[in-house]
Design an enzyme around this catalytic site. Structure first.
Site, mmCIF file in Angstrom:
data_model
loop_
_atom_site.group_PDB
_atom_site.id
_atom_site.type_symbol
_atom_site.label_atom_id
_atom_site.label_comp_id
_atom_site.label_asym_id
_atom_site.label_seq_id
_atom_site.Cartn_x
_atom_site.Cartn_y
_atom_site.Cartn_z
ATOM 1 C CG HIS A 65 5.840 5.398 2.814
ATOM 2 N ND1 HIS A 65 4.924 6.089 2.063
ATOM 3 C CD2 HIS A 65 5.609 4.094 2.581
ATOM 4 C CE1 HIS A 65 4.147 5.239 1.417
ATOM 5 N NE2 HIS A 65 4.539 4.020 1.715
ATOM 6 C CG HIS B 99 3.865 2.682 -4.540
ATOM 7 N ND1 HIS B 99 2.591 2.768 -5.056
ATOM 8 C CD2 HIS B 99 3.755 2.072 -3.353
ATOM 9 C CE1 HIS B 99 1.736 2.230 -4.199
ATOM 10 N NE2 HIS B 99 2.410 1.802 -3.152
HETATM 11 O O1 G3P Z 1 5.480 -0.758 2.724
HETATM 12 C C1 G3P Z 1 4.625 -0.204 3.674
HETATM 13 C C2 G3P Z 1 3.724 0.626 2.932
HETATM 14 O O2 G3P Z 1 4.558 1.278 2.036
HETATM 15 C C3 G3P Z 1 2.728 -0.189 2.199
HETATM 16 O O3 G3P Z 1 2.024 0.609 1.393
HETATM 17 O O4 G3P Z 1 1.374 0.967 -0.869
HETATM 18 O O5 G3P Z 1 2.805 2.617 0.253
HETATM 19 O O6 G3P Z 1 3.745 0.452 -0.436
HETATM 20 P P1 G3P Z 1 2.537 1.193 0.017
HETATM 21 CA CA CA Z 2 5.966 0.164 0.362
#
Ligand code: G3P
Ligand code: CA
Length: 385
Positions: free
Chosen positions: A58, A100
């Site tokens: 992530h 992000h």
């Molecule tokens: O993309 C999955 C997860 O990353 C969603 O949350 O806010 O970290 O992009 P975020």
């Molecule tokens: Ca994401």
């Protein structure tokens, strides 16, 4: 002995995958994760051409390095993550970048470089302007125990630069790409298609050498993800052959809640506790989202998770066993976000999911019995950090 073995060794052919499945099923019964031949999500994942269980880094290895930067993605690749996850936005001059937040305040020094524009949307900056920003020093301040002097001055990356990293090592991870705030970027789905096509990621790619991550060679080399229904429809229109995941949330524009009390009126002191108390309105409401996702080309869902220790990535519990079963029964795989601790890997795996988004790919790989061959420190040092 198995602990040091990468299951990517077995991902080259369907027969090898079947053999791998039976070997692992037979030998890993006492392991932390139950790799069951009957796991419905495993069968589904294999049919689609996705790794199972999937380790989705992530924003890269974002626990140990500044999110969505060169070291974060390089470390994730070298650790052996299946996917590099990224959030895609577009610069004022039309370049796709990995970032992000829709402003630059949290993860750059925009307030020093462009003080009058500090809170402006990312979309109002050219690539040349974004490349002037330091996207690493914030991490050193926020996490002094993980700080490295070499993180200072890291740059925001273009999608092309993330692809260079994915292609640049012996491990060949896939790309797990989210269209972030897509309503701000009309046509971004078509731009993404052009970019991926130009880089050769929409057709077959060469296999990795034996013993290395080989996801880029699999049909699921790219997974597209979004919270937004209109973006899923456009992604499906542009790239019908590419697997897609609808991210799940409770709230406006997403799944309807049982109770509509706002955070400020809820009495909860922190957002994690508030989110953790949110429930879906009904099973029928949840089922309607699964059905919509399936009908619009999704092969899976990305539900939020309530974390044991709370924190700013602890959200609603959308991985209850009945929810996972419903998704699988409807032919959808389940990739929850964003889980970092063994206690949650174990609990949520027991509830039946098909991998995780994680900031700590190193820990998830250990949990799945395929730990990295090198320490985090050694990988960072070897790469000049
Ligand atoms: O993309 C999955 C997860 O990353 C969603 O949350 O806010 O970290 O992009 P975020
Ligand atoms: Ca994401």
């Amino acid at each position: 002995m198995l602990k040091g073995m990468s299951n990517n060794l077995f991902r080259k052919t369907p027969i090898a995958q079947l053999l791998a499945a039976s070997v692992f099923t037979g030998l890993m019964l006492s392991s932390a994760v139950a790799v069951s031949a009957e796991a419905p999500g495993k069968t589904l994942s294999e049919k689609i051409g996705l790794p199972w269980p999937a380790v989705i880094a992530h924003r890269g290895a974002s626990f140990d390095a500044p999110e969505e930067t060169i070291p974060a993605y390089t470390v994730a690749r070298e650790l052996g993550a299946d996917y590099l996850e990224m959030d895609i936005q577009r610069t004022k001059d039309g370049v796709l970048i990995a970032l992000h937040d829709d402003t630059l305040v949290r993860t750059t020094n925009v307030a020093e470089v462009f003080p009058a524009r500090a809170k402006d949307p990312v979309s109002t900056f050219t690539l040349a302007e974004l490349k002037q920003l330091d996207a690493g020093s914030w991490f050193n301040k926020a996490y002094p125990d993980r700080a490295r002097a070499s993180y200072a001055g890291l740059q925001i990356l273009t999608l092309d630069e993330v692809i260079d990293i994915a292609e640049g090592g012996s491990n060949k991870p896939g790309l797990y790409i989210e269209t972030k705030v897509p309503a701000q970027f009309p046509g971004i789905e078509a731009d993404l298609k052009k970019n991926l096509e130009k880089r050769g990621w929409l057709t077959s790619r060469p296999a990795a050498d034996a013993g290395h991550v080989n996801v880029a060679h699999m049909p699921g080399r790219v997974v597209l993800q979004t919270f937004e229904k209109p973006s899923l429809e456009l992604l499906q229109q542009e790239m019908p052959q590419v697997p897609k995941v609808l991210l799940l949330w409770i709230g406006e524009g997403s799944i309807e809640p049982k109770s509509n009390v706002a955070f400020k009126d809820s009495g909860f002191k922190d957002k994690a506790s508030y989110y953790g108390a949110q429930e879906v309105k009904s099973e029928a409401e949840f089922a309607a989202w699964m059905d919509w996702a399936k009908a619009h080309g999704a092969i899976g869902t990305g539900p939020s998770t309530k974390l044991t220790h709370g924190g700013d990535q602890s959200y609603m519990d959308l991985v209850k066993p009945w929810m996972n079963k419903m998704a699988h029964d409807k032919g959808l795989v389940v990739h929850p976000y964003t889980v970092d601790d063994e206690v949650d890997f174990k609990k949520v795996s027991d509830d039946g999911v098909d991998g995780f988004f994680t900031n700590r790919a190193s820990e998830l790989l250990k949990f799945y019995g395929r730990p990295a061959k090198e320490s985090m420190d050694a990988i960072l040092k070897r790469n000049g950090y």
